[in-house]
Design a protein around this motif. Structure first.
Motif, short mmCIF file in Angstrom:
data_model
loop_
_atom_site.label_atom_id
_atom_site.label_comp_id
_atom_site.label_asym_id
_atom_site.label_seq_id
_atom_site.Cartn_x
_atom_site.Cartn_y
_atom_site.Cartn_z
N UNK A 131 -13.69 -7.68 8.35
CA UNK A 131 -13.25 -6.84 9.50
C UNK A 131 -14.33 -5.85 9.93
N UNK A 149 -0.91 4.78 12.29
CA UNK A 149 -1.07 5.98 12.59
C UNK A 149 -2.16 6.27 13.55
N UNK A 167 1.07 -1.22 0.09
CA UNK A 167 0.02 0.10 0.10
C UNK A 167 0.80 1.25 0.09
N UNK A 219 1.01 7.07 -1.00
CA UNK A 219 1.29 8.53 -0.56
C UNK A 219 2.86 8.34 -0.53
N UNK A 245 -5.20 -3.77 8.31
CA UNK A 245 -5.85 -4.53 9.09
C UNK A 245 -5.76 -5.98 8.37
N UNK A 276 -8.09 3.17 9.20
CA UNK A 276 -7.65 1.97 8.31
C UNK A 276 -6.31 1.55 8.62
N UNK A 277 -5.40 2.47 8.98
CA UNK A 277 -3.81 2.36 9.16
C UNK A 277 -3.51 2.29 10.69
N UNK A 312 -7.13 8.39 10.46
CA UNK A 312 -7.12 7.40 9.30
C UNK A 312 -7.37 5.90 9.96
N UNK A 323 -6.47 5.91 1.62
CA UNK A 323 -5.62 5.63 2.97
C UNK A 323 -6.65 5.23 4.10
N UNK A 324 -7.90 5.78 4.28
CA UNK A 324 -8.77 5.53 5.08
C UNK A 324 -9.42 4.21 4.92
N UNK A 325 -9.42 3.59 3.53
CA UNK A 325 -10.49 2.29 3.64
C UNK A 325 -9.74 1.25 4.23
N UNK A 326 -10.36 0.48 5.07
CA UNK A 326 -9.71 -0.66 5.55
C UNK A 326 -9.70 -2.08 4.51
N UNK A 339 -10.07 16.04 8.36
CA UNK A 339 -8.94 17.19 8.79
C UNK A 339 -8.34 17.61 7.78
#
Lengths: 317, 178
Positions: B165, A176, A17, A20, A309, A172-173, A170, B98-101, A97
């Motif tokens: 999840x 962070x 992934x 960025x 995850x 999902x990470x 965020x 980036x926010x999507x698991x 944010x």
């Protein structure tokens, strides 16, 4: 065994992934650095230090304007749909944010400009006498100067906090997803700013004060790093896996050697000797602090993207 | 108000990827990208292994982090709970990616972020999404979870199921029958 084979095609995600790249850590570092510079500059104004000859608080905002512009250029370069960047300013999304950040950056520019024109350098004053007049009128009003100092500290604080909040929300990470990331980025920004101003401050008393302050920031940073890792280790399975990225995983070497060792502990000792008059003040320690702060942003951004995850499930036996 | 979602029977799915091809064709997904994909998950110790084959895509969550983090409002929840991206508002900041698991989003070569739309254009016409309509084993079901009489609601009442999840707190709306 626990094996997952996915047939997805997405070059930003598979196999690793990486949406960025270098732009975001550069922006986060410069944003934090400018935030720290604004806080320090505002403090110098509020504490009356600006009345002393050669106070660095009049040079800092001009340099900060250049640095934040470089940071925003990096942020712009990261956008994939660049011509639509103006969309950021057609709305305010209070849950985002990044939307907050876009508006905060818009607030930072006028405050830095007001701070910069309080006392502009002679060579610029000769070319732009009208700017000098505005600056002299402003600096002649004590209340206005105090307001600019306070605004500089407040907006700097918000900017510094936001750079950490941007990542920590965020969900999902996991690497962070710490509620302390904003404190780490704020203190790291203050530390880098103290180091940076120390490099070009003309006054000996300022250099001494900045070195002392930076020692405090570095000690705070070490404690925050420890608390973040403890927080991960005492949290869910995926955050345990995120902590292991820094403890003995792929980011451990660069994190402990360059961020914690050469970026915090070694310069802390050098500056402790310097402020206790055992050795002379040296630019080596501030440079190490700044490079450490930059590497910290690269490590955090990269490790966060590495964690997830799914990967979290598989890196833990 | 409807709340659309999918139920996928992992006992029927054979991993033929017809759903993937149908989606790419229907939505003109560019080469090298996919809005849906297959996951082959194997758990256990030989010879006692359990394999689940499932087709995955955006989960059109009730609590979608991609929508909350979008700075321009391009990512939004449309009618029926379908999460969509308005291309003309997207700046390509990739915060939603980036926010999507579930790693369900990709950056379209034209710059905006793209993902599964549940074939909203078909749903508006009363049809199933393309992936559901072509499945040769009929392992995919699309419908309204707010309607207790819908096929998807009944399947969840009758069979054991799991989501992907759910502990991420996103409240996904794709369920896998086991």
């Amino acid at each position: 065994m626990h094996e997952l084979i996915i047939t997805r095609s997405n070059h930003l995600i598979d196999p690793i992934f990486t949406p960025w790249g270098w732009e975001i850590p550069i922006y986060l570092f410069l944003g934090g650095l400018v935030a720290g510079m604004m806080i320090i500059s505002g403090y110098f104004i509020l504490s009356g230090r600006h009345q002393k000859k050669d106070c660095s608080c009049f040079v800092v905002p001009t340099v900060a304007l250049a640095l934040i512009s470089i940071g925003m250029t990096a942020l712009f370069l990261d956008l994939e749909h660049k011509l639509y960047v103006w969309r950021l300013y057609t709305t305010f999304q209070w849950t985002s944010p990044m939307s907050w950040g876009a508006w905060i950056l818009l607030l930072v520019y006028p405050i830095l400009t007001l701070n910069a024109i309080l006392k502009i350098p002679e060579n610029i004053a000769k070319k732009l006498p009208w700017l000098k007049n505005i600056g002299e009128k402003l600096s002649g009003r004590k209340f206005a100067v105090k307001v600019i100092g306070a605004m500089s500290m407040i907006s700097g604080g918000i900017l510094g906090m936001y750079t950490g909040v941007l990542l920590s929300t965020l969900v999902a990470r996991p690497a962070w997803n710490s509620s302390m990331l904003w404190i780490l980025f704020l203190v790291s920004g203050l530390s880098a700013a103290a180091a940076f101003i120390h490099l070009f401050a003309k006054r000996e008393d300022e250099r001494r004060l900045l070195a002392k302050a930076d020692n405090g920031f570095l000690i705070a940073e070490l404690m925050i790093v420890a608390l973040i890792i403890i927080g991960f280790l005492t949290s869910s399975e995926v955050q345990n896996a995120a902590a292991m990225l820094f403890i003995n995983g792929p980011y451990a070497a660069v994190f402990w050697v360059f961020v914690v060792g050469l970026g915090m502990v070694v310069p802390l000792f050098i500056q402790l000797f310097a402020v206790n008059d055992k050795i002379q003040h040296t630019p080596i320690a501030p440079i190490m602090v700044m490079v450490g702060g930059l590497i910290l942003r690269f490590v955090i951004v990269s490790a966060g993207q590495y964690s997830g995850w799914f990967t979290g499930t598989f890196t833990t036996p | 108000m409807a709340r659309y979602g999918m139920v996928i029977d992992t006992k029927k799915c054979v991993g033929c990827q017809d759903c993937v091809v149908a989606c790419k064709t229907e939505n003109q997904v560019p080469h090298g990208y996919s809005r849906d994909w297959l996951a082959y998950e194997t758990i256990g110790k030989f010879p006692k292994l359990n394999m689940e084959i499932r087709t995955e895509r955006c989960n059109h969550c009730d609590n979608p982090p991609c929508v909350y983090c979008c700075p321009t409002g391009a990512s939004h929840i449309s009618d029926g709970g379908i999460v969509l991206v308005e291309h003309d508002k997207c700046i390509g900041c990739k915060a939603c990616v980036a926010s999507c698991p579930y790693d369900a989003r990709f950056v379209h070569p034209e710059g905006y972020v793209s993902k599964c739309t549940f074939c909203e254009h078909r749903v508006k016409e009363g049809k199933d999404p393309a992936c559901v309509s072509v499945c040769p084993t009929h392992c995919m079901y699309f419908g309204d979870f707010d309607d207790p009489e819908s096929e998807v609601s009944k399947l969840l009442q009758e069979r054991k199921y799991h989501a992907i999840i759910p502990e991420a707190g996103t409240k996904p709306h794709i369920y896998y029958l086991t």
